[in-house]
Scaffold this active site. Structure first.
Site, PDB file in Angstrom:
ATOM      1  CG  HIS A 153      -1.770   2.244   1.524  1.00 16.62           C
ATOM      2  ND1 HIS A 153      -2.158   0.714   1.660  1.00 16.62           N
ATOM      3  CD2 HIS A 153      -1.206   1.990   0.370  1.00 16.62           C
ATOM      4  CE1 HIS A 153      -2.017   0.267   0.792  1.00 16.62           C
ATOM      5  NE2 HIS A 153      -1.282   0.879   0.015  1.00 16.62           N
TER       6      HIS A 153
ATOM      7  CG  HIS B 180       3.182   1.828  -2.067  1.00 15.48           C
ATOM      8  ND1 HIS B 180       3.837   0.569  -1.963  1.00 15.48           N
ATOM      9  CD2 HIS B 180       1.904   1.847  -2.148  1.00 15.48           C
ATOM     10  CE1 HIS B 180       2.747  -0.278  -1.750  1.00 15.48           C
ATOM     11  NE2 HIS B 180       1.711   0.525  -1.838  1.00 15.48           N
TER      12      HIS B 180
ATOM     13  CG  ASP C 117       8.500   1.529  -4.160  1.00 17.69           C
ATOM     14  OD1 ASP C 117       7.640   1.928  -3.572  1.00 17.69           O
ATOM     15  OD2 ASP C 117       8.875   0.294  -4.679  1.00 17.69           O
TER      16      ASP C 117
ATOM     17  N   GLY D 221       2.535  -6.258  -3.551  1.00 17.34           N
ATOM     18  CA  GLY D 221       2.751  -6.980  -4.751  1.00 17.34           C
ATOM     19  C   GLY D 221       1.530  -7.454  -5.408  1.00 17.34           C
TER      20      GLY D 221
ATOM     21  CG  HIS E 294      -0.934  -3.964  -0.596  1.00 18.72           C
ATOM     22  ND1 HIS E 294       0.151  -3.724   0.347  1.00 18.72           N
ATOM     23  CD2 HIS E 294      -1.194  -2.923  -1.548  1.00 18.72           C
ATOM     24  CE1 HIS E 294       0.459  -2.536  -0.002  1.00 18.72           C
ATOM     25  NE2 HIS E 294      -0.158  -1.734  -1.064  1.00 18.72           N
TER      26      HIS E 294
ATOM     27  CD  GLU F 101      -4.355  -2.983  -5.188  1.00 16.31           C
ATOM     28  OE1 GLU F 101      -3.621  -3.837  -4.770  1.00 16.31           O
ATOM     29  OE2 GLU F 101      -4.303  -1.828  -5.863  1.00 16.31           O
TER      30      GLU F 101
ATOM     31  CG  ASP G   9      -1.619   2.451  -3.777  1.00 24.87           C
ATOM     32  OD1 ASP G   9      -0.896   1.937  -2.952  1.00 24.87           O
ATOM     33  OD2 ASP G   9      -2.306   1.619  -4.265  1.00 24.87           O
TER      34      ASP G   9
HETATM   35 ZN   LIG Z   1      -0.334   0.199  -1.903  1.00 24.71          ZN
END
Ligand SMILES: [Zn+2]
Length: 369
Positions: free
Chosen positions: A22, A24, A26, A179, A206, A209, A299
């Site tokens: 997991h 990202h 970006d 998102g 996701h 969270e 993350d």
């Molecule tokens: Zn994430």
């Protein structure tokens, strides 16, 4: 006489083969790269042109305790990810960073929807990222899989799911829904998930969270998720005693445990987004001790100022996990990856287990660790 252990804990964890599922793309850029690329395209909105200050700025911005503010830093990273060359470079550098962090296999994720402002087509965007990943694999020997994200607040998730499936022979291993969670339940994207299921492909979502256990339930039981990103608020379906030990599981938690549903835990980012108030209260350790299939992740390395080594080091410092635990957690991760079963076995038996064995042999005293 007992010799002092010459290796620091951080060094041991860095050397240990790790699996990251997991992360990202970006959310993990090097600040020096952001600054260089911004200059090239004359993007002048960066708050500073000093790499260390910029790193500090991202971290400060992220560490505000809610997901909405946490996501704001992405405006700058995404701004410099609008050409094929930039996308390829960032993917390649991510692979080098993985190598330096001791990661043997990584699944990185991103959504092509954010990379069209200079006119790139979705296919070009995905191809550029895959090209950077492949070149990185060839140079650094790190395995990879790419996950395509659909965005919860957008309507084109089916299209993203189709792109994921179209590139399954070229390194894409699954589909994710990412998102802002509040107000955008996963069940609104059923067509995308049903498409992925019909294609016998892989889903991670996701969930749990910023929103409660209902979101996790929907992701698994309505959307068919094979893994859950975060699942922090599964704690709402668990009864703890005053020492934080699990005494009873609700039906959803029991189902997740019994079906070996992988939970992609992100310790530091959960503190930064406010999913937990402090690390000591994170459900990770109780889930691990109760034998849930959990493992640690990064993350957003840039926003959370972290690495996978740092996440495991933090868990060792706060929860007392040792090298055996770290090996087990990384085997959990490899078992949960979206690459074919035979390849997973290859990593477990030819990379992870021998890697930890080698470290044990190097350590003169495991007790100190
Ligand atoms: Zn994430």
């Amino acid at each position: 006489m007992k010799k002092k252990n010459p290796m620091k804990k951080e060094e041991i964890i860095q050397k240990a083969p790790k699996v990251l599922l997991h992360d990202h793309l970006d959310g993990g850029l090097r600040t020096s790269t952001i600054i260089e690329l911004a200059k090239e395209i004359k993007y002048n909105k960066l708050p500073t042109n000093d790499p260390a200050e910029l790193a500090e700025w991202f971290f400060r911005g992220a560490n505000k305790g809610n997901l909405v503010e946490y996501l704001q830093g992405f405006e700058h990273t995404i701004a410099v990810m609008q050409t094929k060359e930039a996308l390829e470079r960032i993917a390649f550098e991510m692979m080098e960073d993985m190598y330096l962090d001791g990661v043997c296999y990584v699944e990185t994720r991103f959504s092509p929807v954010f990379h069209q402002s200079k006119g790139l087509y979705y296919e070009d965007i995905v191809k550029a990222v895959l090209s950077g990943l492949q070149k990185g694999k060839e140079k650094f020997g790190v395995g990879y899989g790419l996950i395509i994200c659909g965005m919860r607040n957008m309507k084109n998730t089916l299209e993203m799911a189709e792109i994921a499936v179209n590139f399954r022979k070229n390194g894409v291993v699954g589909f994710d829904l990412a998102g802002e969670e509040g107000g955008y339940p996963p069940k609104k994207h059923l067509d995308a998930f049903q498409f992925i299921k019909r294609e016998n492909f892989n889903i991670t979502i996701h969930a749990g969270e910023a929103f409660g256990k209902e979101s996790i339930w929907q992701a698994i039981q309505l959307c068919g998720a094979h893994r859950i990103g975060h699942a922090t608020r599964l704690r709402e379906d668990i009864v703890y005693d005053s020492n934080g030990k699990i005494v009873a599981l609700g039906e959803l938690a029991q189902y997740i445990l019994d079906t070996r549903m992988p939970l992609e835990i992100n310790l530091l980012s959960n503190v930064h987004t406010g999913a937990v108030d402090k690390l000591e209260n994170h459900p990770f350790i109780s889930l691990y001790r109760e034998k849930f299939r959990v493992f640690l992740n990064t993350d957003d390395r840039l926003m959370s100022n972290t690495t996978l080594t740092n996440e495991y080091l933090t868990a060792s410092d706060i929860f007392g996990i040792n090298l055996d635990d770290i090996e087990k957690l990384n085997i959990n991760a490899m078992k949960s990856s979206f690459i074919p079963y035979k390849e997973r076995l290859h990593y477990i038996y030819n990379v992870i287990k021998p890697g930890y064995q080698k470290i044990r042999e190097q350590l003169l005293s495991l007790k100190e660790f």
